[in-house]
Design a protein around this motif. Sequence first.
Motif, PDB file in Angstrom:
ATOM      1  N   GLY A   1      31.475  81.692  85.356  1.00 49.83           N
ATOM      2  CA  GLY A   1      31.224  82.098  86.730  1.00 49.83           C
ATOM      3  C   GLY A   1      30.856  80.963  87.651  1.00 49.83           C
ATOM      4  O   GLY A   1      30.184  81.178  88.665  1.00 49.83           O
TER       5      GLY A   1
ATOM      6  N   LYS B   1      23.916  82.215  90.711  1.00 51.93           N
ATOM      7  CA  LYS B   1      24.648  80.947  90.720  1.00 51.93           C
ATOM      8  C   LYS B   1      23.691  79.786  90.937  1.00 51.93           C
ATOM      9  O   LYS B   1      22.767  79.850  91.745  1.00 51.93           O
ATOM     10  CB  LYS B   1      25.708  80.947  91.816  1.00 51.93           C
ATOM     11  CG  LYS B   1      26.642  79.749  91.767  1.00 51.93           C
ATOM     12  CD  LYS B   1      27.766  79.894  92.766  1.00 51.93           C
ATOM     13  CE  LYS B   1      28.699  78.696  92.733  1.00 51.93           C
ATOM     14  NZ  LYS B   1      29.319  78.504  91.415  1.00 51.93           N
TER      15      LYS B   1
ATOM     16  N   ARG C   1      31.692  86.333  84.750  1.00 52.85           N
ATOM     17  CA  ARG C   1      33.054  85.885  85.039  1.00 52.85           C
ATOM     18  C   ARG C   1      33.062  84.933  86.238  1.00 52.85           C
ATOM     19  O   ARG C   1      32.239  85.016  87.108  1.00 52.85           O
ATOM     20  CB  ARG C   1      33.950  87.077  85.324  1.00 52.85           C
ATOM     21  CG  ARG C   1      34.021  88.081  84.179  1.00 52.85           C
ATOM     22  CD  ARG C   1      34.976  89.168  84.517  1.00 52.85           C
ATOM     23  NE  ARG C   1      35.027  90.191  83.463  1.00 52.85           N
ATOM     24  CZ  ARG C   1      35.839  91.232  83.478  1.00 52.85           C
ATOM     25  NH1 ARG C   1      36.712  91.403  84.473  1.00 52.85           N
ATOM     26  NH2 ARG C   1      35.803  92.121  82.508  1.00 52.85           N
TER      27      ARG C   1
END
Length: 425
Positions: free
Chosen positions: A94, A110, A425
């Motif tokens: 990801g 993130k 992902r």
Amino acid sequence: MICWRTHFWRTTGIGLYGVPAAGGKAFHIEVPGLKDGRYYKPEFLPGGDDFLFVFVPLDSAEAQLFIATLRGGKAIDSRMLFSNDTAAAFTSAGGGRILFVRNDNLYAQKLDVKGRRLVGAPELIQEQVASNTGLRIAYFSVSSSGTVVWRSGTAVISQVTVFDRKGNRIGTAGASVPGAFISLSPDEAHILVASEAGSWVMESNGPGRTSLGSALLHLWSPDGSGVIGFRGAEIFQQSVSGSHEIRPFQGFPALGVHPNLLDISVDGKRILYREETSLRSFSPDGERRSEQVVEQPIDRADLSPDGEWTVYHALTESGIYVQPLTSPGLRKQIANSGGFEVWRRDGKEIMYVQQGRIWSVRVESAGTQLRFAPPEPLFSVTMPLGLLSAARPLAVSRDGSRIYFLQSVEEPDSGVIHVRTRAIR
């Protein structure tokens, strides 16, 4: 240990250390600006010298997740990402995500490694993921491809449960918390419960609870006015009333390198502590020197009330042993196996735990010597999940009529490990 590139990594709670992967001595890794605290779960990020670690200030129980770069034996350019009760994990999937558990849910967010910052909002990956704030761990793992494994459940918490000698449950002490160490106050009106997640003073026979904020306060002061622990190499005392004032503990200087306090005699004139895995005792009387007690590495020990003897179990061999401290004498084995040993405050009994059962060893005085009866089983208990051998989940009243033990209240459900491929992902 985590192996990556040229180093093994380990933490000792206080201090961050590395070992060359090719072999050699451990070296201390300096983290500028974060010297006074405890470090957990270092993890290198792929492809470089950046790594994550958990830091907890010595005067706090709040855990903080940091990112830093290893260079020249130092952790440079460290930056706090966020506060969280347990450690996080990183995956390259990801675009690079950090995974962490908060409020029993697993999230991913993130990570901008170069910018040393999180980007966007956390994404919920899985509900009801177990954790243990007392150990600063969450029960999940993630692969570089984004596969996630976890144990379902909630945060592990324990309740101090009170038993009579036949194993009948006769009460509880305070509220449920992520505890690992308990210590009964001198007047037996309160009990101290502590872990890496914090310290609490509980009513020994009631619902009352007071948080002390700081973590790893293991023992009561002899007069019962406060609780004591180590800050760096110094012993300090924190009041259990009023403003919870913190001050140095009188009579004892700084001792060794990051020692762990194990016990203090009833008169307050001798302490027992662990330096690395070495068991040592110290008394401010006489020559004021610290002495190694046993040659074998240990993780837990307890003093007799008069400070003349210690009971312990070694890391390198089975069995529980007693040994004199102030006069020459050989150690005596009193049990073939077991742990979590405590010496009753009237000196007449040693209790310990073996295979989920409380055991008793009667102690009789014979002049300057002691005699130990064969071990007798008392009753079975449910062991708290994730309890380390250095913990102290057992306490006993002075007359032996009330036995206090930590019992798990919330823990992961069963031993099932769940797997989800491509969760990230």
